[in-house]
Design an enzyme around this catalytic site. Structure first.
Site, short mmCIF file in Angstrom:
data_model
loop_
_atom_site.label_atom_id
_atom_site.label_comp_id
_atom_site.label_asym_id
_atom_site.label_seq_id
_atom_site.Cartn_x
_atom_site.Cartn_y
_atom_site.Cartn_z
N GLY A 135 0.83 -1.21 0.00
CA GLY A 135 0.00 0.00 0.00
C GLY A 135 0.86 1.26 0.00
O GLY A 135 1.84 1.33 0.74
N ARG A 187 13.63 9.81 -2.38
CA ARG A 187 14.53 10.94 -2.62
C ARG A 187 15.80 10.82 -1.78
O ARG A 187 16.92 11.04 -2.27
CB ARG A 187 13.77 12.23 -2.26
CG ARG A 187 14.54 13.52 -2.31
CD ARG A 187 13.54 14.63 -2.02
NE ARG A 187 14.13 15.95 -1.91
CZ ARG A 187 14.56 16.49 -0.77
NH1 ARG A 187 14.51 15.78 0.35
NH2 ARG A 187 15.04 17.71 -0.75
N VAL A 236 17.06 8.03 -0.53
CA VAL A 236 17.88 6.89 -1.00
C VAL A 236 18.70 7.33 -2.21
O VAL A 236 19.91 7.07 -2.29
CB VAL A 236 16.97 5.68 -1.38
CG1 VAL A 236 17.78 4.61 -2.10
CG2 VAL A 236 16.31 5.10 -0.13
N ASP A 293 -0.44 1.50 8.59
CA ASP A 293 -1.04 0.68 9.64
C ASP A 293 -0.27 0.70 10.96
O ASP A 293 -0.81 0.38 12.01
CB ASP A 293 -1.16 -0.78 9.18
CG ASP A 293 -1.98 -0.92 7.91
OD1 ASP A 293 -2.83 -0.05 7.67
OD2 ASP A 293 -1.74 -1.87 7.15
N ARG A 325 -27.08 12.21 16.82
CA ARG A 325 -27.00 10.88 16.23
C ARG A 325 -25.75 10.19 16.76
O ARG A 325 -24.84 10.83 17.26
CB ARG A 325 -26.80 10.98 14.71
CG ARG A 325 -28.03 11.28 13.94
CD ARG A 325 -27.62 11.47 12.49
NE ARG A 325 -28.79 11.79 11.69
CZ ARG A 325 -28.71 12.34 10.50
NH1 ARG A 325 -27.54 12.67 9.99
NH2 ARG A 325 -29.80 12.59 9.81
N HIS A 367 -22.06 14.55 21.70
CA HIS A 367 -21.93 13.66 20.53
C HIS A 367 -21.59 12.26 21.01
O HIS A 367 -21.13 12.08 22.15
CB HIS A 367 -20.85 14.17 19.58
CG HIS A 367 -19.66 14.73 20.29
ND1 HIS A 367 -18.78 13.95 20.98
CD2 HIS A 367 -19.26 16.02 20.46
CE1 HIS A 367 -17.86 14.73 21.52
NE2 HIS A 367 -18.13 16.00 21.23
N HIS A 415 -9.54 4.29 1.61
CA HIS A 415 -8.29 4.74 0.99
C HIS A 415 -8.07 6.25 1.07
O HIS A 415 -6.97 6.72 0.78
CB HIS A 415 -8.23 4.28 -0.47
CG HIS A 415 -8.07 2.80 -0.59
ND1 HIS A 415 -9.13 1.95 -0.52
CD2 HIS A 415 -6.96 2.03 -0.72
CE1 HIS A 415 -8.69 0.69 -0.62
NE2 HIS A 415 -7.38 0.71 -0.75
O1 F6P Z 1 -1.63 -1.74 4.53
C1 F6P Z 1 -2.22 -0.54 4.18
C2 F6P Z 1 -3.68 -0.72 3.90
O2 F6P Z 1 -4.22 0.53 3.53
C3 F6P Z 1 -4.51 -1.35 5.02
O3 F6P Z 1 -4.84 -0.43 6.02
C4 F6P Z 1 -5.70 -1.88 4.27
O4 F6P Z 1 -6.30 -2.94 4.94
C5 F6P Z 1 -5.07 -2.35 2.98
O5 F6P Z 1 -3.86 -1.62 2.82
C6 F6P Z 1 -5.94 -2.13 1.77
O6 F6P Z 1 -5.29 -2.72 0.71
P1 F6P Z 1 -5.59 -2.38 -0.81
O7 F6P Z 1 -5.15 -0.98 -1.07
O8 F6P Z 1 -4.79 -3.38 -1.57
O9 F6P Z 1 -7.07 -2.51 -0.98
#
Ligand code: F6P
Length: 323
Positions: free
Chosen positions: A11, A21, A23, A127, A162, A215, A253
């Site tokens: 990911g 950069r 490296v 993560d 809510r 909240h 994402h």
């Molecule tokens: O490892 C990073 C991550 O964004 C995780 O948080 C998530 O579970 C996974 O990748 C999602 O993977 P992909 O982008 O392949 O759907």
């Protein structure tokens, strides 16, 4: 050795470009030629390498994602696939490889290292589930993005009375959820490491309003036993258990794509340069990480196949602050 290569894998994480950069420019400082591999391990298997000079990494430190591209190359666990990658590196005269990525990527780096190729990992994943580094590249930016969403959702939660569930990424690790919950002042944090049933979630949200809170926001980790979608389905069937409406926002994402924060730019820079330093002193088969504010190396063999867990003391603190 006079040529090294660098790739980003798994990911994308904000701060990867800062690492690339560093490296490239640190490699040049050692009088090495530096090659970028396009598309992660898949690019290595295909021999898709390009020479990178100082100007090629200009203007990228502030950009999210990775200019080299990334991929999840599932085939890389097959030895014959890795042999193809090694053959390409031999052909190009590459003597060392830097792998910027998370758990899966460092498993690949370890496999290459065990096949005798000088490989150094750089700890990078939003993560923060990788051992060998207290904090990994991308976490800070992802956390700030989650935080902005939580702050906004709290406004609507207060206006409408809510309940809100905000689901954050993190795979099987609750770090992002826990930290976003603490920093965002959430009423509840639901993490994979500590199981919480839907009735317990209902109690916590209901009691938040009962205590006079404005909240009721729960930050839910995507890897929790009951993720946001499961909880929403449950509460549709058991509307009475809450007594107010519930909405869920799955950030997904959105958390990965932001411009890197100053912290991630500096972390990426220091870890990228640290990887080159390791190769220069002949140290490989390690992951470069940040521990107690110092750039450190940890043997890849010690960290792969494991997942970092949340700090139980921080979870307790989150509970105290929910009141
Ligand atoms: O490892 C990073 C991550 O964004 C995780 O948080 C998530 O579970 C996974 O990748 C999602 O993977 P992909 O982008 O392949 O759907």
């Amino acid at each position: 050795m006079n040529r090294i290569a660098v790739l980003t894998s798994g990911g994308d994480a904000p701060g990867m470009n800062a690492a690339i950069r560093a490296v490239v420019r640190s490699g040049l400082e050692n009088d090495w030629e530096v090659f970028g591999v396009r598309g992660g391990y898949s690019g290595l298997v295909a021999g898709d390498l390009v020479q990178m000079r100082a100007r090629d990494v200009g203007g990228i430190i502030q950009r999210g994602g990775t200019v080299l591209g990334s991929a999840r190359c599932l085939d890389f666990h097959v030895e014959t696939t890795r042999q193809k990658a090694l053959a390409h590196m031999e052909q190009w005269g590459i003597g060392g490889l830097v792998v910027i990525g998370g758990n899966g990527s460092q498993t690949g780096a370890n496999a290459l290292s065990e096949m005798g190729f000088p490989t150094v990992g750089v700890a990078s994943t939003i993560d923060n589930d990788l051992l060998g580094s207290e904090i990994t590249i991308g976490v800070d930016t992802a956390l700030n993005i989650a935080l902005e969403a939580i702050d906004r959702l709290k406004v609507t939660a207060s206006s409408h009375r809510r309940g809100f569930l905000v689901e954050v990424m993190g795979r099987r690790c609750g770090y992002l959820a826990l930290m976003a919950g603490i920093a965002g002042g959430a009423e509840l944090v639901v993490v994979p490491e500590i199981e919480m049933t839907p009735p317990q979630v209902a109690d916590a949200l209901r009691e938040a309003y009962a205590r006079g809170k404005q909240h009721a926001v729960a930050v839910v980790a995507e890897g929790a036993t009951y993720d946001a979608a499961t909880l929403v389905t449950y509460f549709k069937k058991h509307e009475e258990s809450l007594g107010f409406e519930l909405r869920a926002t799955i950030l997904g994402h959105v958390q990965r794509g932001g411009e890197p924060t100053a912290y991630d730019r500096i972390l990426g820079t220091r870890l990228g340069a640290g990887a080159v330093d390791a190769l220069a002193r002949g140290e490989h088969g390690v992951v470069v990480g940040m521990n107690q504010s110092k750039v450190t190396t940890t043997p890849l063999a010690e960290i792969v196949g494991k997942t970092k867990s949340i700090d139980p003391d921080l979870f307790k603190l989150a509970k105290v602050l929910e009141r």
